[in-house]
Enzyme design. Structure first.
Site: not given
Lengths: 203, 253
Positions: A83, A183, A185
């Site tokens: 990001c 993202h 994650e």
């Protein structure tokens, strides 16, 4: 294999840490120490918030930018920016003023131009990752995006795009460095698989 | 394709447990939030939302533990709201593992809190949550779980919070919440058509058709629901399939 996850006060560190561990990383250090980064085998730079604030925070950690230049650029340690961590790889960002980035890829980070379309900004939600050239880390799929600004620059550094009122950079790469706008994650299976590939990557 | 319409199950949490009430009374215990979060992660929910519904008037703290434990096992975006009064409250939730923080009552008494959060942590993590009821000439903002009238026009308030830096607007009809009669589509559309930030429709889902209408008629970017998912009447896959059948872009399973 030691992975350094850089703590500079501007990341969703624990989410990234949790996901890296779930992807199989056993030797992970969350660190704000430049010497630790200079010795790490792999480096992950997260980042959430405004470009300028993140750039200032990263430069505010004594020796950190120098350690990154040394370990990533000169010694070739695999690097993943996520990001705003990806955006910082650019030459500059134009969010709340113009701020210098690391200059590792050729281009600038600018507001997504959705004027005259019904696309909403921030670009928020799941969208396609479409590889524009082959790269061992980037697979086609759907990932979670959450950003208003995006990288615009040299096509040779862009390895994937997505579509939000036109093509938006989803990932950049050069040599041993990769940055993803989305993202991993927060991208469930797709994201954990990408992190797994990063942990095994030998550029 | 383009960015997908998001399906967001919402877990109302009180004292660390999931509850869901009809118009915020008669709460029914529907389980452990972390277990539910894992189930929704596996089911392919696009995001998850925790609303700490008692936080405005009871002790806080349990929600941070719930968020921390959820973020350790769920790799999906998590929004947390309820009792967020300051940028420091937001920071604590973000550090615990929330990706977005929803501000409600505090943004009524002090709209600048939205700017505080957006400036410190980015607009992308700042959700302005608006609870509204229909009044004669539009909608009025209510706070404290829908109990307290404010006299403020809900549409104007929502647009102002977007101007102040909110990256998303979560719009809940307190008339519809818990009724299962469908979203207040006019309310959602009145806001969504006048802002450039994404709007989440909330309050009143009883059928999959209500979710579809939230996007196709309410022009929402995301649809939030609770009971329809919690009690197993519909799965996330069912919701995605219904949206896809109506021509709305959704994630593949």
């Amino acid at each position: 294999m030691t992975l350094a996850l850089i703590d500079y006060g501007a990341g969703n560190l624990h989410s990234v840490e949790n996901a890296l561990r779930a992807a199989g990383c056993t030797d992970l250090t969350v660190t704000a120490d430049a010497d630790t980064v200079a010795r790490a085998d792999r480096i992950v730079l997260p980042g959430v918030g405004a470009f300028g604030a993140c750039a200032t925070a990263l430069r505010g950690v004594p020796g950190m930018v120098e350690a990154l230049e040394q370990r990533v650029r000169r010694e070739g340690a695999p690097f993943l920016g996520i990001c705003v961590g990806m955006q910082l790889m650019a030459e500059a960002g134009e969010e709340l003023g113009t701020h210098a980035g690391l200059g590792w890829v050729s281009g600038r980070v600018r507001l997504i131009d959705a004027a005259g379309t019904d696309a909403k900004v921030p670009h928020m939600g799941w969208n396609d990752v479409v590889p524009t050239r082959a790269h061992p880390l980037i697979a086609p799929g759907e990932a979670y995006f959450l950003h208003s600004f995006a990288f615009q620059g040299d096509d040779s550094d862009v390895i994937a795009t997505t579509d939000h009122a036109g093509a938006v950079t989803a990932a950049v790469a050069r040599d041993n460095m990769v940055g993803v706008q989305f993202h991993p994650e927060k991208s469930q299976r797709y994201g954990l698989a990408l992190l797994d590939r990063f942990l095994k990557w030998r550029p | 394709m383009t960015v997908r319409a998001r399906v967001i199950p919402c877990l109302d949490v009180a004292n660390g447990r999931v509850v869901k009430g009809v118009n915020f009374v008669d709460l029914i215990d529907a389980g452990d939030p972390v277990q539910q979060a894992r189930a929704y992660d596996k089911a392919g929910a696009d995001e998850l939302c925790f609303l700490d519904i008692t936080a405005s008037h009871e002790a806080r703290g349990t929600i941070l533990d719930v968020v921390r434990r959820t973020a350790a096992v769920c790799f999906m975006p998590l929004t947390v709201g309820g009792g967020v009064r300051t940028a420091e409250d937001a920071r604590a939730l973000l550090l615990a593992g929330a990706d977005k923080v929803a501000v409600n009552s505090a943004a009524v008494s002090r709209p600048e809190v939205v700017a505080d959060i957006a400036e410190r942590f980015g607009a992308q993590c700042c959700v302005a949550s608006i609870d509204a009821r229909r009044v004669e000439n539009g909608w009025e903002v209510f706070t404290h779980g829908g109990r307290r009238a404010t006299g403020i026009d809900a549409v104007a308030h929502a647009l102002r919070l977007a101007e102040l830096g909110a990256g998303e607007l979560l719009v809940t009809s307190m008339d519809r919440d818990g009724t299962r009669g469908g979203y207040d589509l006019e309310l959602v559309r009145a806001i969504a058509d006048r802002t450039s930030v994404p709007v989440v429709a909330s309050g009143g889902v009883g059928t999959l058709g209500d979710l579809v209408a939230g996007v196709t008629q309410g022009h929402a970017s995301a649809v939030l629901a609770a009971s329809i998912f919690h009690f197993g009447e519909a799965t996330i896959a069912d919701a995605h399939a219904a949206l896809a059948a109506a021509g709305v872009p959704v994630r593949t399973h």
